[in-house]
Scaffold this active site. Structure first.
Site, PDB file in Angstrom:
ATOM      1  N   ASP A 160       0.857  -1.174   0.000  1.00 28.96           N
ATOM      2  CA  ASP A 160       0.000   0.000   0.000  1.00 28.96           C
ATOM      3  C   ASP A 160       0.900   1.233   0.000  1.00 28.96           C
ATOM      4  O   ASP A 160       1.860   1.297   0.767  1.00 28.96           O
ATOM      5  CB  ASP A 160      -0.870  -0.012   1.270  1.00 28.96           C
ATOM      6  CG  ASP A 160      -2.308   0.344   0.973  1.00 28.96           C
ATOM      7  OD1 ASP A 160      -2.533   1.449   0.476  1.00 28.96           O
ATOM      8  OD2 ASP A 160      -3.192  -0.494   1.251  1.00 28.96           O
ATOM      9  N   HIS A 163     -11.302  -3.466   2.550  1.00 29.22           N
ATOM     10  CA  HIS A 163     -11.223  -3.202   3.992  1.00 29.22           C
ATOM     11  C   HIS A 163     -11.966  -1.944   4.409  1.00 29.22           C
ATOM     12  O   HIS A 163     -12.014  -1.629   5.598  1.00 29.22           O
ATOM     13  CB  HIS A 163      -9.747  -3.081   4.395  1.00 29.22           C
ATOM     14  CG  HIS A 163      -9.117  -1.858   3.797  1.00 29.22           C
ATOM     15  ND1 HIS A 163      -8.932  -1.719   2.435  1.00 29.22           N
ATOM     16  CD2 HIS A 163      -8.679  -0.709   4.346  1.00 29.22           C
ATOM     17  CE1 HIS A 163      -8.397  -0.532   2.183  1.00 29.22           C
ATOM     18  NE2 HIS A 163      -8.234   0.096   3.330  1.00 29.22           N
ATOM     19  N   ASP A 164     -12.500  -1.195   3.435  1.00 32.04           N
ATOM     20  CA  ASP A 164     -13.241   0.025   3.760  1.00 32.04           C
ATOM     21  C   ASP A 164     -14.740  -0.146   3.575  1.00 32.04           C
ATOM     22  O   ASP A 164     -15.493   0.818   3.699  1.00 32.04           O
ATOM     23  CB  ASP A 164     -12.806   1.175   2.827  1.00 32.04           C
ATOM     24  CG  ASP A 164     -11.403   1.655   3.114  1.00 32.04           C
ATOM     25  OD1 ASP A 164     -10.974   1.559   4.274  1.00 32.04           O
ATOM     26  OD2 ASP A 164     -10.733   2.117   2.168  1.00 32.04           O
ATOM     27  N   ASP A 215      -3.088   4.683  -2.235  1.00 32.32           N
ATOM     28  CA  ASP A 215      -4.127   5.145  -1.326  1.00 32.32           C
ATOM     29  C   ASP A 215      -4.532   6.599  -1.565  1.00 32.32           C
ATOM     30  O   ASP A 215      -3.673   7.465  -1.719  1.00 32.32           O
ATOM     31  CB  ASP A 215      -3.563   5.018   0.107  1.00 32.32           C
ATOM     32  CG  ASP A 215      -4.574   5.335   1.180  1.00 32.32           C
ATOM     33  OD1 ASP A 215      -5.484   4.515   1.363  1.00 32.32           O
ATOM     34  OD2 ASP A 215      -4.456   6.382   1.825  1.00 32.32           O
ATOM     35  N   GLU A 257      -6.493   4.106  -5.877  1.00 35.51           N
ATOM     36  CA  GLU A 257      -7.784   4.329  -5.215  1.00 35.51           C
ATOM     37  C   GLU A 257      -8.250   5.714  -5.658  1.00 35.51           C
ATOM     38  O   GLU A 257      -7.862   6.725  -5.088  1.00 35.51           O
ATOM     39  CB  GLU A 257      -7.641   4.278  -3.687  1.00 35.51           C
ATOM     40  CG  GLU A 257      -8.997   4.333  -3.007  1.00 35.51           C
ATOM     41  CD  GLU A 257      -8.938   4.689  -1.520  1.00 35.51           C
ATOM     42  OE1 GLU A 257      -9.852   4.312  -0.799  1.00 35.51           O
ATOM     43  OE2 GLU A 257      -7.983   5.360  -1.078  1.00 35.51           O
TER      44      GLU A 257
HETATM   45  C1  GLC Z   1      -8.031   4.956   2.069  1.00 38.66           C
HETATM   46  C2  GLC Z   1      -7.902   3.670   2.839  1.00 38.66           C
HETATM   47  C3  GLC Z   1      -8.612   3.813   4.135  1.00 38.66           C
HETATM   48  C4  GLC Z   1      -7.965   4.933   4.901  1.00 38.66           C
HETATM   49  C5  GLC Z   1      -7.879   6.218   4.076  1.00 38.66           C
HETATM   50  C6  GLC Z   1      -6.910   7.168   4.661  1.00 38.66           C
HETATM   51  O1  GLC Z   1      -9.337   5.247   1.737  1.00 38.66           O
HETATM   52  O2  GLC Z   1      -8.364   2.605   2.085  1.00 38.66           O
HETATM   53  O3  GLC Z   1      -8.608   2.633   4.881  1.00 38.66           O
HETATM   54  O4  GLC Z   1      -8.688   5.190   6.063  1.00 38.66           O
HETATM   55  O5  GLC Z   1      -7.445   5.997   2.764  1.00 38.66           O
HETATM   56  O6  GLC Z   1      -5.598   6.715   4.468  1.00 38.66           O
END
Ligand code: GLC
Ligand code: CA
Length: 555
Positions: free
Chosen positions: A98, A328-329, A199, A256
């Site tokens: 990540d 995971h979100d 991310d 993402e």
């Molecule tokens: C992304 C991650 C999430 C995190 C956020 C801040 O959305 O997937 O889990 O809380 O970024 O880093």
């Protein structure tokens, strides 16, 4: 489209903290991942994405990094990670990490130095601004609630955090910061990882100078998304990052990315895009409300289909999306996309099939392959995630009674996906012999890998078939490069599409409901490649689909 090494791969996301604990401290670890590599190989996985394992206070479960060059001791050591990379290579598997560079942790040494001397060199690594009339520099709200500005001690200065206050945003306008990030990325690629999941990357470009926006809630704040919509030029940063890092290593990267502008898609994932791929979040964001989870609208099977197809059409001829039903979100895909009360092995197989053969890269999130469902949490004390606790408060502030607010957050909580993997029916689902850091879902006695391994009809065995079919020499080209053409779109509760390649025409067709339905085929099928029932009922060209039946047919 230029062919790339990763096009025909199947990826799997590991949330290390909840995957497998080997030293019985209740926290999953790198050794646990090594231990399960053979399992993932057996499933058919090629690329493994590890959620963050860097040094971190874990305020946001590792998405708050205090040292990009070291492994958090709770997860293991650098030597263990090197061993994991090595062991993966032996099995022709790839590890991606990540990459969290919109922000770091407030415990990172850069931030500590910035706090000691905001006017010094490190002050400029972050967004540190003077307040306005004794208030925050602007009225933007952080994703996790409250102002995105945190006051520094009792000074008149603030620092920016679009996420939690323990996640200060890095100042990408500062070339020194960008170069330090690129150096770090290259250091990891040199170590032998195959790439990154990137991310929250759209957040790196802010609209400057900071200013107020029309408030959208009673707190007088406006979502930080307003500010991001206004920002232009993120692509300059991304292109520079790609040229300085990924490109040189032929790395696989998946971004993402939320709310990208349509015309930007080629810049993100086209042949010369800044990333290899990006996640399709069209389904996960459906029905979301700016007001909060309490105001979200549930998604129906037809909405789900339409969301998938819209993304597919947008990406056709441009590049490869990465397709998911959960991560995971998000809550568990089977609990979200299958209407309440209809979750069963059969319907889970349908959902698995219809998303898996979409064009792009299929990602499987740990536990998805055994059909893990949302967790029957008993009280708000069972929940740990910061965004869930914030949404709970938002709902209460609206005057929603406690039990109602609790039910709402249970539906969307990120913790649904963060409870331990259910390996077997022994204590703590075989995840740990210690005290798990978060509760184990009581469902593990019914839903676990051990039982499913032995059952030829299990979801796990079905996932193995899905993956094997996508990789079968004969069909691979069609599934990877074939066009994707939706069909029967006017039919309620039917999700169907063709994958057409040079050699074949394949139809994926699913009846997304309990009642049977008929479908007229355009021609006769010659082979059933996959079926979640034992039989198929077809007279001439009329296909009679049972409840939640899904078929993959070669026409
Ligand atoms: C992304 C991650 C999430 C995190 C956020 C801040 O959305 O997937 O889990 O809380 O970024 O880093
Ligand atoms: Ca451990």
């Amino acid at each position: 489209m230029k062919k790339q090494w990763w096009h025909d791969k199947v990826a799997y996301q590991i949330y290390p903290k909840s995957f497998k604990d080997t030293n019985q401290d209740g926290i999953g670890d790198i050794k646990g991942v090594i231990e399960k590599l053979d399992y993932l190989k057996e499933l058919g996985i090629d690329i493994i994405w590890l959620s963050p394992i860097y040094a971190s206070p874990l305020a946001d479960q590792g998405y708050d990094i205090s040292d990009y060059y070291s492994i958090d001791p709770r997860f293991g050591t650098m030597e263990e990670l090197e061993e994991l990379i090595e062991e993966a290579k032996k099995r022709e598997m790839y590890i991606i990490m990540d990459l969290v560079v919109n922000h770091c942790s407030d415990e990172h040494e850069w931030f500590k130095k910035a706090m000691e001397d905001p006017d010094g060199e490190y002050g400029n690594y972050f967004y540190i601004m003077k307040g306005k009339d004794g208030k925050e520099p602007s009225n933007i709200r952080s994703y996790f609630g409250g102002s995105a500005w945190e006051r520094i001690g009792d000074t008149d200065r603030y620092y920016l955090h679009l996420f939690h206050k323990k996640q200060p945003d890095l100042n990408w306008e500062n070339p020194v910061v960008r170069n330090k990030i690129y150096t770090m990325i290259n250091w990891w690629l040199e170590k032998g990882i195959a790439g990154f999941r990137i991310d929250a990357i759209i957040n790196i470009k802010k609209a400057l100078p900071f200013h107020d926006y029309e408030p959208d809630r009673e707190d007088g704040l406006a979502t930080c998304k307003k500010m991001l919509e206004e920002a232009t030029g993120v692509m300059d940063f991304l292109r520079e990052m790609n040229d300085s890092t990924f490109k040189k290593y032929d790395a696989f990267t998946v971004g993402e990315v939320f709310n990208e502008k349509k015309e930007d898609l080629p810049d993100f994932i086209g042949d010369d895009g800044c990333f290899s791929s990006m996640f399709d979040f069209n389904e996960t964001t459906f029905g979301a409300s700016e007001k909060g989870w309490y105001d979200s609208q549930a998604i129906t099977p037809d909405d789900y289909r339409d969301c998938c197809f819209r993304s597919q059409r947008r990406a056709e001829g441009i590049g490869f999306l990465s397709n998911i039903i959960e991560n995971h979100d998000e809550p568990r895909g089977v609990s979200r996309y299958i209407p309440q009360g209809e979750c069963s092995d059969v319907s889970k197989k349908l959902l698995a099939t219809v998303y898996f053969f979409l064009k792009g890269l299929p990602f499987i999130y740990q536990g998805q392959e055994i059909g893990m469902e949302n967790v029957p949490f008993k009280s708000i004390d069972d929940l740990d995630d910061i965004s869930t606790l914030d949404e709970y408060k938002v709902a209460l502030d609206q005057g929603i009674p406690e039990d109602e607010a609790f039910k709402i957050v249970c539906r969307y909580s990120r913790d649904n996906a963060r409870v331990p993997f259910q390996w077997d029916d022994s204590k703590n689902a075989g995840f740990t012999e210690g005290n798990p850091w978060i509760m184990v879902s009581p469902e593990y006695e019914k839903i676990n890998l051990k039982v499913q391994r032995e059952d030829p009809d299990s979801l796990f065995r079905y996932y193995k078939k899905l993956i094997a079919l996508r990789k079968q020499e004969e069909y691979k080209d069609t599934f990877v490069y074939g066009t994707m053409e939706p069909v029967y779109e006017d039919r309620a509760r039917i999700m169907a599409y063709f994958r057409k390649g040079e050699k074949q025409n394949i139809l994926v067709v699913g009846n997304f409901q309990t009642e049977p339905q008929m479908v007229e085929l355009s021609g006769e099928y010659c082979r059933v490649l996959l079926n979640n029932y034992d039989e198929i009922s077809c007279e001439g060209k009329t296909l009679q689909l049972k409840g939640y039946q899904v078929l993959v047919l070669e026409l």
